[in-house]
Design a protein around this motif. Structure first.
Motif, PDB file in Angstrom:
ATOM      1  N   LEU A 179      17.026   1.344  -0.734  1.00  0.00           N
ATOM      2  CA  LEU A 179      17.482   0.821   0.551  1.00  0.00           C
ATOM      3  C   LEU A 179      16.281   0.567   1.447  1.00  0.00           C
ATOM      4  N   VAL A 180      16.199  -0.640   1.998  1.00  0.00           N
ATOM      5  CA  VAL A 180      15.128  -0.991   2.924  1.00  0.00           C
ATOM      6  C   VAL A 180      15.728  -1.576   4.194  1.00  0.00           C
ATOM      7  N   ALA A 181      15.308  -1.051   5.331  1.00  0.00           N
ATOM      8  CA  ALA A 181      15.695  -1.583   6.632  1.00  0.00           C
ATOM      9  C   ALA A 181      14.463  -2.175   7.294  1.00  0.00           C
ATOM     10  N   LEU A 182      14.564  -3.422   7.763  1.00  0.00           N
ATOM     11  CA  LEU A 182      13.435  -4.114   8.371  1.00  0.00           C
ATOM     12  C   LEU A 182      13.478  -4.024   9.890  1.00  0.00           C
ATOM     13  N   LYS A 183      12.299  -3.920  10.493  1.00  0.00           N
ATOM     14  CA  LYS A 183      12.166  -3.867  11.946  1.00  0.00           C
ATOM     15  C   LYS A 183      10.972  -4.719  12.364  1.00  0.00           C
ATOM     16  N   ASN A 184      10.992  -5.161  13.615  1.00  0.00           N
ATOM     17  CA  ASN A 184       9.847  -5.888  14.190  1.00  0.00           C
ATOM     18  C   ASN A 184       9.441  -7.082  13.334  1.00  0.00           C
ATOM     19  N   PHE A 185      10.435  -7.858  12.921  1.00  0.00           N
ATOM     20  CA  PHE A 185      10.198  -9.021  12.062  1.00  0.00           C
ATOM     21  C   PHE A 185       9.455 -10.119  12.830  1.00  0.00           C
ATOM     22  N   GLN A 186       8.370 -10.620  12.229  1.00  0.00           N
ATOM     23  CA  GLN A 186       7.570 -11.680  12.846  1.00  0.00           C
ATOM     24  C   GLN A 186       7.439 -12.855  11.880  1.00  0.00           C
ATOM     25  N   GLN A 187       8.272 -13.887  12.078  1.00  0.00           N
ATOM     26  CA  GLN A 187       8.218 -15.063  11.222  1.00  0.00           C
ATOM     27  C   GLN A 187       7.015 -15.922  11.606  1.00  0.00           C
ATOM     28  N   GLY A 188       6.387 -16.541  10.595  1.00  0.00           N
ATOM     29  CA  GLY A 188       5.218 -17.367  10.845  1.00  0.00           C
ATOM     30  C   GLY A 188       3.969 -16.565  11.132  1.00  0.00           C
ATOM     31  N   TYR A 189       3.975 -15.292  10.746  1.00  0.00           N
ATOM     32  CA  TYR A 189       2.835 -14.407  11.005  1.00  0.00           C
ATOM     33  C   TYR A 189       1.576 -14.930  10.290  1.00  0.00           C
ATOM     34  N   LYS A 190       0.456 -14.948  11.008  1.00  0.00           N
ATOM     35  CA  LYS A 190      -0.799 -15.410  10.428  1.00  0.00           C
ATOM     36  C   LYS A 190      -1.562 -14.218   9.858  1.00  0.00           C
ATOM     37  N   HIS A 191      -1.557 -14.101   8.554  1.00  0.00           N
ATOM     38  CA  HIS A 191      -2.211 -12.976   7.893  1.00  0.00           C
ATOM     39  C   HIS A 191      -3.723 -13.187   7.811  1.00  0.00           C
ATOM     40  N   PRO A 192      -4.478 -12.103   7.831  1.00  0.00           N
ATOM     41  CA  PRO A 192      -5.926 -12.217   7.614  1.00  0.00           C
ATOM     42  C   PRO A 192      -6.218 -12.842   6.254  1.00  0.00           C
ATOM     43  N   ALA A 193      -7.365 -13.452   6.122  1.00  0.00           N
ATOM     44  CA  ALA A 193      -7.725 -14.164   4.893  1.00  0.00           C
ATOM     45  C   ALA A 193      -7.717 -13.253   3.663  1.00  0.00           C
ATOM     46  N   ASP A 194      -8.021 -11.965   3.861  1.00  0.00           N
ATOM     47  CA  ASP A 194      -8.105 -11.041   2.726  1.00  0.00           C
ATOM     48  C   ASP A 194      -6.844 -10.193   2.542  1.00  0.00           C
ATOM     49  N   ALA A 195      -5.752 -10.547   3.201  1.00  0.00           N
ATOM     50  CA  ALA A 195      -4.539  -9.717   3.167  1.00  0.00           C
ATOM     51  C   ALA A 195      -3.965  -9.573   1.766  1.00  0.00           C
ATOM     52  N   PHE A 196      -4.137 -10.601   0.928  1.00  0.00           N
ATOM     53  CA  PHE A 196      -3.507 -10.584  -0.384  1.00  0.00           C
ATOM     54  C   PHE A 196      -4.532 -10.500  -1.517  1.00  0.00           C
ATOM     55  N   THR A 197      -5.652  -9.854  -1.190  1.00  0.00           N
ATOM     56  CA  THR A 197      -6.660  -9.516  -2.191  1.00  0.00           C
ATOM     57  C   THR A 197      -6.934  -8.016  -2.075  1.00  0.00           C
ATOM     58  N   PHE A 198      -7.514  -7.446  -3.126  1.00  0.00           N
ATOM     59  CA  PHE A 198      -7.799  -6.012  -3.100  1.00  0.00           C
ATOM     60  C   PHE A 198      -9.084  -5.730  -3.861  1.00  0.00           C
ATOM     61  N   THR A 199      -9.957  -4.940  -3.243  1.00  0.00           N
ATOM     62  CA  THR A 199     -11.181  -4.458  -3.883  1.00  0.00           C
ATOM     63  C   THR A 199     -11.128  -2.940  -3.911  1.00  0.00           C
ATOM     64  N   PRO A 200     -11.076  -2.321  -5.087  1.00  0.00           N
ATOM     65  CA  PRO A 200     -10.981  -0.857  -5.168  1.00  0.00           C
ATOM     66  C   PRO A 200     -12.151  -0.173  -4.463  1.00  0.00           C
ATOM     67  N   PRO A 201     -11.893   0.842  -3.659  1.00  0.00           N
ATOM     68  CA  PRO A 201     -12.974   1.592  -3.005  1.00  0.00           C
ATOM     69  C   PRO A 201     -13.858   2.280  -4.047  1.00  0.00           C
ATOM     70  N   LYS A 202     -15.067   2.593  -3.669  1.00  0.00           N
ATOM     71  CA  LYS A 202     -15.982   3.287  -4.562  1.00  0.00           C
ATOM     72  C   LYS A 202     -15.408   4.646  -4.956  1.00  0.00           C
ATOM     73  N   GLY A 203     -15.582   4.996  -6.216  1.00  0.00           N
ATOM     74  CA  GLY A 203     -15.122   6.285  -6.701  1.00  0.00           C
ATOM     75  C   GLY A 203     -13.689   6.300  -7.187  1.00  0.00           C
ATOM     76  N   VAL A 204     -12.963   5.217  -7.005  1.00  0.00           N
ATOM     77  CA  VAL A 204     -11.566   5.146  -7.429  1.00  0.00           C
ATOM     78  C   VAL A 204     -11.486   4.860  -8.934  1.00  0.00           C
TER      79      VAL A 204
END
Length: 212
Positions: A179-204
């Motif tokens: 079950l998921v309840a959504l709050k504070n929905f923002q349509q057309g939100y401008k995500h940062p350029a790196d929002a959908f990329t991931f670089t593992p931190p050191k030591g992980v």
């Protein structure tokens, strides 16, 4: 796997956000979905184990950007980050110091799930839609997959009069609930350029499943 139960839920949210409720609901949903470019929302989540009836509660932030990019960040009770990028998926569990790397085609073995996340889902083709009337002062909708899959055999949505999804409940093959309840929905939100990329931190520790 909990991670992909989360993705299934996210996919349904993407499909239904902004949909208008009417007799021609499937067509309206499809048009709204195709027009949806991006959004961000806070979420409250409850994962129910069918065997033990134990409920795990989570909170976090969800982001989406067309086509099919997802950032699902759990903040409590522990931090976990799921990033669905263009070609790969990362699942980072901070408390375990571990990051799991998948190819997108490995993660999304469900045909329906792939279609949702790529923006190709079609309500008329994939589900039987049953209006359930009013519940919690919202319009309740029941979705019955025409081709049930292990991660999705039944779903319910709670939608306001403007067509915004407020709650989603998914049941898997084993009877587990998400079950998921959504709050504070923002349509057309401008995500940062790196929002959908991931670089593992050191030591992980990295578990690379991309070559399997």
């Amino acid at each position: 796997m909990k991670t992909f139960r989360v993705i299934a839920c996210a996919a349904l949210v993407l499909l239904w956000t902004g949909a208008a409720l009417a007799q021609d609901l499937p067509d309206k949903v499809q048009k709204r979905y195709e027009a949806l470019k991006s959004f961000q929302a806070d979420f409250d989540q409850e994962l129910t184990n069918a065997a033990t009836r134990e409920v795990e509660k989570r909170t976090g932030v969800m982001g989406f950007q067309n086509p099919g990019l997802v950032r699902w960040e759990t903040l409590t009770p522990e931090k976990q980050l799921l990033v669905v990028g263009k070609e790969s998926v990362w699942d980072y569990i901070e408390s375990e110091g571990q990051a799991i790397h998948y190819r997108s085609d490995q993660a999304f073995t469900s045909k329906t799930m792939i279609r949702f996340l790529s923006g190709q889902a079609n309500l008329k083709e994939d589900f039987k839609v049953v209006m359930q009337g009013q519940d919690l002062e919202l319009n309740k909708v029941k979705l019955i997959p025409k081709e049930p899959e292990p991660g999705l055999v039944l779903a319910y949505l709670w939608v306001d009069d403007e067509g915004t999804v407020k709650r989603v409940f998914i049941v898997d093959f084993y009877g587990n609930g998400n079950l998921v309840a959504l709050k504070n929905f923002q349509q057309g939100y401008k995500h940062p350029a790196d929002a959908f990329t991931f670089t593992p931190p050191k030591g992980v520790t990295i578990l690379d499943n991309t070559k399997q």
